[in-house]
Scaffold this active site. Structure first.
Site, mmCIF file in Angstrom:
data_model
loop_
_atom_site.group_PDB
_atom_site.id
_atom_site.type_symbol
_atom_site.label_atom_id
_atom_site.label_comp_id
_atom_site.label_asym_id
_atom_site.label_seq_id
_atom_site.Cartn_x
_atom_site.Cartn_y
_atom_site.Cartn_z
ATOM 1 N N SER A 1 -10.190 -1.477 -10.091
ATOM 2 C CA SER A 1 -10.727 -2.692 -10.026
ATOM 3 C C SER A 1 -10.949 -3.061 -8.282
ATOM 4 O O SER A 1 -11.482 -4.115 -8.081
ATOM 5 C CB SER A 1 -9.751 -3.730 -10.503
ATOM 6 N N SER B 1 -6.428 1.679 -9.639
ATOM 7 C CA SER B 1 -7.324 0.644 -9.349
ATOM 8 C C SER B 1 -7.673 0.632 -7.706
ATOM 9 O O SER B 1 -8.575 0.293 -6.985
ATOM 10 C CB SER B 1 -7.025 -0.788 -9.386
ATOM 11 N N LYS C 1 -8.251 -7.475 -0.712
ATOM 12 C CA LYS C 1 -8.669 -7.749 -2.189
ATOM 13 C C LYS C 1 -8.242 -9.130 -2.619
ATOM 14 O O LYS C 1 -7.189 -9.666 -2.134
ATOM 15 C CB LYS C 1 -8.191 -6.681 -2.887
#
EC number: 6.3.5.7
Length: 485
Positions: A151, A175, A76
């Site tokens: 997210s 997330s 990420k």
């Protein structure tokens, strides 16, 4: 080229049936074929191939392969990798290159993982749909008109679409788990402090944890085991011993297992299809020997309110460093120092990030601190006490991962409160700091994924993964997910 799990890939690599370079090329080719989906922000094509070749040479020369030898991974883009762009999917970090590696990255690298690139996300990890990215939204691999969750939407989509075997995400209030539920994969948030946060860009420091997204529990357990452990660069990391999660996981039996089912997780706001799939799986576990125990967690109604007060307060402090002076975006329209700060932040941050900074600044301001922030801290303590008490009588708390299946791109962007409710079932574990995960267990009437959310006591990741392993479908390692591209 398909692999049922990392164990399958590893056995083929070690028997010389396939090379690391061939595996890396396969995944890079798939990434290239999905270029228009915005799943990756940065692809490390040359670096990944170079790394793969060096691992092939290591094996050919009789070197000992690491625990993650040849595993193709995505990271990420709020996790630092030295020499690589670090954007947090924000204009604010335009052109920024990280000058150091996150501890988690170093530990994965030391065990011979291959990094394919950095994945898209909601800006500064603030969002539940991956629509808050400066690089545009990411489509769900099951339906490209729907969101993958957030997210860590890019990481979830990468694993689900076969663009990485495993991916790292970050989880502040769901997330990792919520996008895992939306993308039909496993998403694990460990106990707070289990994995070092050094190198993770801070959103809400007392909540943030690096997590794992994988096709199955076995792969998630292995990656967790490599990353877990105390780190002198993170004072909040725990010295609690790191067990062999794979061994712990296989020792878990359903016979006599007590599964707590909170009535508050099955209220009228829960999508009927989601409720039906989750209840059917719980009943299946009961028939296999588990005991379902009804729980009452009345504080659940306050979870979202308390969470958004606390995390926005921490975010307003953490994001103060992004001011246009030291690094990242600087407005060209500024006339003086004061206007540089204002214009750089106004132009550099997206709407949701600015909303949360303003909320956080408000709840910390004189006259409102006691009313909001202090009260939310008291609610957090009540949650911690109640969940500790509940887990004295059960082995695990189970419920839906999300109150609804993946929703359409653009469906909830006009209503922030409706968007925040996507995390209503994942937020409590974050407030408490306990480990939690989402495991895929079925599909709704439209064929969209449904996940079950599990919460265990502190540092019981092995048991939690073992329970989830009993739930995951026999085809949980399939690659790639269905797609209408």
């Amino acid at each position: 080229m398909q692999f049922s799990s990392y164990e399958d890939l590893r056995s083929r690599l070690l028997s010389h049936a396939v090379t690391c370079e061939a595996v890396a090329r396969h995944y890079l080719d798939r990434i290239r074929s999905h270029e228009g989906d915005n799943i990756y922000i940065t692809v490390f094509e040359n670096e990944a191939l170079q790394r793969a070749r060096s691992l092939d040479l290591k094996l050919a020369g009789g070197g000992t392969p690491g625990r993650l030898f040849g595993m193709p991974m995505a990271i990420k883009d709020n996790i630092s990798m030295k020499g690589a762009p670090l954007t947090c999917a924000s204009k604010m970090l335009e052109g920024y290159t990280s000058v150091y590696d996150a501890t988690a990255v170093l530990r994965l690298e030391a065990e011979d993982a291959i990094f394919l690139g950095k994945t898209n996300m909601d800006e500064f990890a603030m969002g539940s749909s991956n629509e808050n990215s400066a690089f545009g939204p990411v489509p769900n691999p099951f339906d490209n008109q729907r969101v993958p969750g957030g997210s860590s939407g890019g990481s979830a989509a990468a694993v689900a679409a076969g663009l990485a075997m495993v991916a790292l995400g970050s989880d502040t209030g769901g997330s990792v788990r919520q996008p895992a539920g939306f993308c039909d994969i496993v998403g694990l948030k460990p106990t707070y402090g289990r994995i070092s946060r050094y190198g993770l860009v801070a959103f809400a420091s007392s909540f943030d944890q690096i997590g794992v997204l994988a096709l199955n529990c076995d792969d998630a357990a292995l990656v967790l085991e490599v990353m877990a452990g105390v780190d002198g660069k993170d004072a909040t990391s725990s010295a609690h011993p790191v067990p062999a999660y794979a061994a712990e996981m296989t020792d878990v039996s359903l016979k006599g297992l007590r599964i707590g089912v909170p009535e508050e997780f099955f209220n009228e706001s829960l999508n009927p299809d989601v409720a039906s799939v989750v209840r059917a799986k719980l009943e299946e576990l009961r028939l296999q020997g588990a005991e379902l125990v009804n729980l009452t967690l009345p504080q659940s109604d306050y979870a979202i309110a308390a969470y958004y007060i606390l995390v926005t307060a921490e975010a307003s402090s953490n994001l103060a460093r992004f001011d246009g002076a030291r690094y990242g975006y600087r407005s060209e329209a500024a006339d003086d120092l004061s206007s540089m700060y204002v214009k750089s932040r106004t132009e550099g941050f997206g709407a949701e990030v600015k909303r949360r900074i303003m909320l956080g600044t408000y709840v910390l301001s004189a006259g409102y601190y006691d009313t909001y922030y202090k009260k939310a801290q008291q609610v957090r303590r009540l949650f911690q006490d109640r969940y500790r008490e509940a887990l004295k009588g059960v082995d695990v708390i189970a419920g839906p991962t999300s109150p609804f299946p993946p929703f359409g791109i653009g469906d909830k962007t006009a209503d922030p409160l409706e968007m925040y409710l996507a995390d209503v079932f994942t937020v409590p574990a974050s407030i408490v700091g306990m480990p939690a995960l989402s495991v895929p267990v079925g599909y709704d009437s439209l064929g969209l994924p449904v996940g079950i959310h599990l919460i265990c006591n502190f540092f019981e990741e092995g048991k939690m993964l073992g329970i989830a392993r009993h739930m995951q479908r026999p085809d949980s390692s399939r690659i790639p997910a269905p797609s209408n591209h």
